[in-house]
Write a protein that holds these residues in place. Structure first.
Motif, PDB file in Angstrom:
ATOM      1  N   TYR A   1     -35.046 -25.523 -37.039  1.00  0.00           N
ATOM      2  CA  TYR A   1     -34.702 -24.527 -38.054  1.00  0.00           C
ATOM      3  C   TYR A   1     -33.899 -25.154 -39.191  1.00  0.00           C
TER       4      TYR A   1
ATOM      5  N   LEU B   1     -34.560 -22.937 -42.293  1.00  0.00           N
ATOM      6  CA  LEU B   1     -34.544 -21.569 -41.771  1.00  0.00           C
ATOM      7  C   LEU B   1     -33.250 -21.212 -41.054  1.00  0.00           C
TER       8      LEU B   1
ATOM      9  N   VAL C   1     -32.261 -17.973 -36.846  1.00  0.00           N
ATOM     10  CA  VAL C   1     -32.919 -17.932 -38.146  1.00  0.00           C
ATOM     11  C   VAL C   1     -32.123 -17.016 -39.079  1.00  0.00           C
TER      12      VAL C   1
ATOM     13  N   ASP D   1     -35.721 -11.620 -33.858  1.00  0.00           N
ATOM     14  CA  ASP D   1     -37.158 -11.349 -33.803  1.00  0.00           C
ATOM     15  C   ASP D   1     -37.994 -12.548 -34.248  1.00  0.00           C
ATOM     16  N   ARG D   2     -37.616 -13.160 -35.365  1.00  0.00           N
ATOM     17  CA  ARG D   2     -38.403 -14.312 -35.828  1.00  0.00           C
ATOM     18  C   ARG D   2     -38.304 -15.448 -34.821  1.00  0.00           C
TER      19      ARG D   2
ATOM     20  N   ILE E   1     -37.913 -15.080 -31.616  1.00  0.00           N
ATOM     21  CA  ILE E   1     -38.790 -14.696 -30.506  1.00  0.00           C
ATOM     22  C   ILE E   1     -40.248 -15.012 -30.835  1.00  0.00           C
ATOM     23  N   GLY E   2     -40.623 -14.858 -32.088  1.00  0.00           N
ATOM     24  CA  GLY E   2     -41.986 -15.220 -32.486  1.00  0.00           C
ATOM     25  C   GLY E   2     -42.297 -16.667 -32.145  1.00  0.00           C
ATOM     26  N   LEU E   3     -41.345 -17.546 -32.422  1.00  0.00           N
ATOM     27  CA  LEU E   3     -41.530 -18.957 -32.074  1.00  0.00           C
ATOM     28  C   LEU E   3     -41.582 -19.131 -30.559  1.00  0.00           C
TER      29      LEU E   3
ATOM     30  N   VAL F   1     -44.937 -18.179 -29.063  1.00  0.00           N
ATOM     31  CA  VAL F   1     -45.981 -19.184 -29.283  1.00  0.00           C
ATOM     32  C   VAL F   1     -45.764 -20.383 -28.363  1.00  0.00           C
TER      33      VAL F   1
ATOM     34  N   LEU G   1     -45.182 -27.334 -33.878  1.00  0.00           N
ATOM     35  CA  LEU G   1     -44.316 -26.344 -34.537  1.00  0.00           C
ATOM     36  C   LEU G   1     -43.638 -26.981 -35.753  1.00  0.00           C
TER      37      LEU G   1
ATOM     38  N   ARG H   1     -46.081 -27.279 -38.565  1.00  0.00           N
ATOM     39  CA  ARG H   1     -46.366 -25.995 -39.207  1.00  0.00           C
ATOM     40  C   ARG H   1     -45.199 -25.502 -40.049  1.00  0.00           C
ATOM     41  N   LEU H   2     -43.993 -25.942 -39.696  1.00  0.00           N
ATOM     42  CA  LEU H   2     -42.819 -25.578 -40.503  1.00  0.00           C
ATOM     43  C   LEU H   2     -42.575 -26.629 -41.589  1.00  0.00           C
TER      44      LEU H   2
END
Lengths: 311, 311
Positions: free
Chosen positions: A56, A61, A70, A94-95, A97-99, A102, A120, A123-124
């Motif tokens: 992050y 982030l 985040v 929440d964001r 948790i999205g990671l 996945v 990951l 992609r970031l």
């Protein structure tokens, strides 16, 4: 140091040093070997707090104010999970948790943590290489007067209030370095141990068989940056742990922990007076600015540290 | 009808009828047998869209405007998962994900869906009993000109644009009714089939061996409420499916599907003209208001329907 640099990193301190180096010389030249000893499974999710703090931070982030998670997060999932009887003592946005969703799904399908982490990061658009120390299960356990606690149960669950009587790393004996780790240690122009907690951030990395040997076989510099400045950690429970584990809670005390492993020790300007004692341990003492809380200062501090390590 | 009432329910139509009955006579008297044929695993989560629509409706959490999911949702987790290469074609809000995390973790630890669902309902202070038709894996599969599709791949993934050539329920042969289901069908003062899609909402419930037999062995009424009003579904693709599957896309066409199973058929006032044809099928025709989009109207409509079913 124009060659690649490898950083051994825990969470916040590690992420800031990594970010400082990335800002100083570019992510393509930086490899981070990250701690997985504080990973946990919660709500069915595989969470890797230290790897994610690095990820992050480098992705821009991180909630820099708070030092984890985040920025501009929401907490809908955790709130509902808690209301429905799920565990909510470990804060997950929440964001975030999205990671975890996945990552967890990919791990469950058989992919290795190192492979998922690399993807990951890609992609970031993180250019630095982020490697978990190991793909195997290794967990830090804290011994307290009340018995042993999993790291996060101690750190977050009980807000590290219990004095630390010992630290061990379960699974370490049979853990293998993740692909790329030994090469990143052997081939780097410099290896720098970040200003992370030696017991619960760096210790779990060094506990992976082969990693400490790879460091001692190096010809180039192995430096460590002091996580204690003026006798205090920038963040976290290190000073107290130093005391209960029988070490002087100063930069010099940390230098002693790395004696024989690091040949260079980076002290903050606030700790200039320790330089002769550090040199007496057989380590080269480098004194420079080390406090990297402000992202704007990191490029400059990263350059200072790298120049100092280069000697 | 002062005795307990059992509703066979899909998603939105089912949840609204259940809510109407709960508002009319109180949740303690209502049992809902819910469809699990549209369940899916995504992002490692076990999602039960129909059960959750009922749960959210009865808990007052449903986004009534949209007809699914939780009101005032955020989408941080799905957004980040999508950015990281995870599947994001099935919209899941953050609070919704919180529920899925709890359910999935409990299922993975060996608990049955019926048990988890009962506990979630209790925690959301839902007084009605919500039972999945089965704890076993049963999935609705849609046959299209392009081949078979999992229900959600057809419904959400392709926005039900492919004409439906057939519907089947995988796992149905070996599925067993969940605990309480057969009793709720036998003991109810009335069983009411909700205005849900007969093929993809009610069909997967009836496909569980033992459920249809329990209905035919009943002495009390089995009623069905027409999901088509004026030849159109309140929501969803039913009218088109009736046509491609060879049925008249009207309330009368639906009545024919339930001939022999239901003894009473509830027509909307807009379809009063079908009453004689329904009676000619050997079913008692009840004509009343059935459109329950407005939550404020539900108590009254619930009473009307129950009075009509009672005869």
């Amino acid at each position: 140091v124009r060659d690649p640099v490898t950083v051994l990193a825990g969470g916040l301190g590690g992420s800031r040093l990594a970010d400082a180096f990335v800002r100083a010389v570019g992510g393509e030249r930086i490899t981070i070997v990250g701690n997985v000893g504080d990973d946990l499974e919660i709500l069915g999710l595989h969470v890797s707090p230290d790897l994610d703090t690095v990820l992050y931070t480098l992705a821009g982030l991180l909630d820099e104010e708070r030092g984890w998670g985040v920025s501009e997060e929401t907490y809908g999932a955790l709130g509902q999970a808690g209301a429905l009887g799920g565990p909510d003592w470990f804060t997950l946005g929440d964001r975030d948790i999205g990671l975890h969703l996945v990552r967890t799904e990919r791990l469950r399908s058989g992919e290795q943590l190192s492979s998922v982490t690399a993807d990951l990061a890609r992609r970031l658009t993180v250019a630095a290489a982020l490697l978990p120390a190991t793909d195997d299960r290794l967990r830090t356990v804290i011994d307290t007067d009340g018995g042993e606690l999993d790291f996060q149960a101690w750190f977050v669950g009980r807000r590290h209030r219990d004095p630390v009587r010992g630290v061990r790393y379960t699974g370490a004996e049979s853990a293998r370095p993740a692909p790329g780790v030994l090469g990143a240690l052997a081939d780097a122009g410099a290896v720098v141990i970040a200003p992370s907690n030696p017991f619960v951030s760096i210790g779990p990395i060094l506990a992976v068989p082969g990693i400490e040997a790879a460091l001692s076989e190096r010809r180039g510099p192995v430096a460590a940056v002091s996580p204690l400045v003026g006798g205090r950690a920038i963040r976290g429970p290190l000073a107290g742990m130093m005391e209960t584990l029988g070490h002087e809670p100063t930069a010099l005390g940390v230098a002693r922990l790395y004696q024989g492993l690091a040949d260079t020790f980076v002290l903050d300007v606030a700790d200039t007076s320790f330089a002769p004692d550090v040199e007496a341990l057989g380590m080269r003492a480098v004194v420079c600015e080390t406090v990297m809380v402000d992202p704007e200062r990191r490029a400059d501090i990263g350059r200072q540290i790298l120049e100092g390590v280069r000697g």
